[in-house]
Design an enzyme around this catalytic site. Structure first.
Site, PDB file in Angstrom:
ATOM      1  N   ARG A  67      -6.244 -36.067 -84.850  1.00 30.99           N
ATOM      2  CA  ARG A  67      -6.246 -34.640 -84.488  1.00 30.99           C
ATOM      3  C   ARG A  67      -7.336 -33.868 -85.202  1.00 30.99           C
ATOM      4  O   ARG A  67      -7.700 -32.768 -84.784  1.00 30.99           O
ATOM      5  CB  ARG A  67      -4.852 -34.031 -84.691  1.00 30.99           C
ATOM      6  CG  ARG A  67      -3.851 -34.497 -83.633  1.00 30.99           C
ATOM      7  CD  ARG A  67      -2.503 -33.844 -83.802  1.00 30.99           C
ATOM      8  NE  ARG A  67      -1.856 -34.193 -85.044  1.00 30.99           N
ATOM      9  CZ  ARG A  67      -1.171 -35.309 -85.249  1.00 30.99           C
ATOM     10  NH1 ARG A  67      -1.018 -36.179 -84.269  1.00 30.99           N
ATOM     11  NH2 ARG A  67      -0.631 -35.567 -86.419  1.00 30.99           N
ATOM     12  N   GLU A 104       4.463 -43.219 -98.787  1.00 32.70           N
ATOM     13  CA  GLU A 104       5.781 -43.254 -99.412  1.00 32.70           C
ATOM     14  C   GLU A 104       6.198 -44.716 -99.665  1.00 32.70           C
ATOM     15  O   GLU A 104       6.688 -45.071-100.738  1.00 32.70           O
ATOM     16  CB  GLU A 104       6.785 -42.561 -98.483  1.00 32.70           C
ATOM     17  CG  GLU A 104       8.065 -42.167 -99.181  1.00 32.70           C
ATOM     18  CD  GLU A 104       8.995 -41.439 -98.219  1.00 32.70           C
ATOM     19  OE1 GLU A 104       8.562 -41.037 -97.128  1.00 32.70           O
ATOM     20  OE2 GLU A 104      10.176 -41.294 -98.587  1.00 32.70           O
TER      21      GLU A 104
END
Ligand code: AMP
Length: 180
Positions: A67, A104
């Site tokens: 994006r 993560e």
């Protein structure tokens, strides 16, 4: 008509769609497709993203896959700079360099063509959104490996509660249009 940049920022914010639990439970996805689909916000977003750099010398705007490509080229054109894509692994066809960053769970990687930045180039790094700042920090590493200098970061949206800006502030100023 819109009389101030604040009016325009309100309009931009109204064109960002919150999608709960995408791509997984607990994530609220900030969807910019309404912003892209509206002629006024498409044009004004490009203008406001480029504005903080209008007095700055910028050679290259980097867009982060995917994006970051959408407004990255627009910002580059506004600033009379070139555009360079930073991509996920195995997408770029030519000689390239890599940087890894922490997720993560595990790590991820970004790549850039090794001839995309010249020593001394002044670079703006753009993405639609900053979350943890990991992708932008990795892109910074790529720029610095090739002898370029990051002079600023540009995001439409900042998720401030994730403190991503702490990873970037030591390198260059950060400009965001909408903060959550
Ligand atoms: P980060 O490296 O953590 O700053 O993540 C930034 C990248 O993840 C950007 O390319 C964003 O498009 C994407 N991203 C992370 N969180 C969201 C979210 N809540 N909504 C939309 N995109 C997101």
């Amino acid at each position: 008509m819109y009389t101030s940049d604040q009016d325009i920022l309100n309009l931009i914010e109204s064109q960002i769609r919150n999608v709960p639990d995408f791509p997984k439970t607990g994530i609220q996805f900030k969807d910019i497709t309404p912003l892209l689909g509206n002629a006024e916000t498409l044009r004004q977003t490009s203008r406001l993203l480029a504005k903080p750099f209008s007095t700055e010398e910028v050679d290259v705007v980097i867009g982060l896959e995917s994006r970051g490509f959408l407004f990255g080229t627009q910002i580059a054109m506004e600033l009379n700079a070139g555009f360079v894509p930073v991509r996920k692994p195995n997408k770029l066809p030519y000689h390239k360099i890599q940087a890894t960053y922490e997720l993560e769970y595990g790590t991820d990687m970004v790549e850039m063509h090794s001839d995309a930045i010249k020593p001394g180039d002044r670079v703006v790094i753009h993405d639609d959104l900053i979350a943890t700042g990991g992708t932008s920090a990795a892109a910074t590493e790529l720029v610095e490996k090739l002898g370029g200098k990051v002079v600023g970061y540009s995001f439409i949206i900042e998720l401030a509660f994730l403190n991503g800006r702490n990873k970037l502030l030591k390198h260059a100023p950060i400009h965001t249009l909408i903060t959550y």
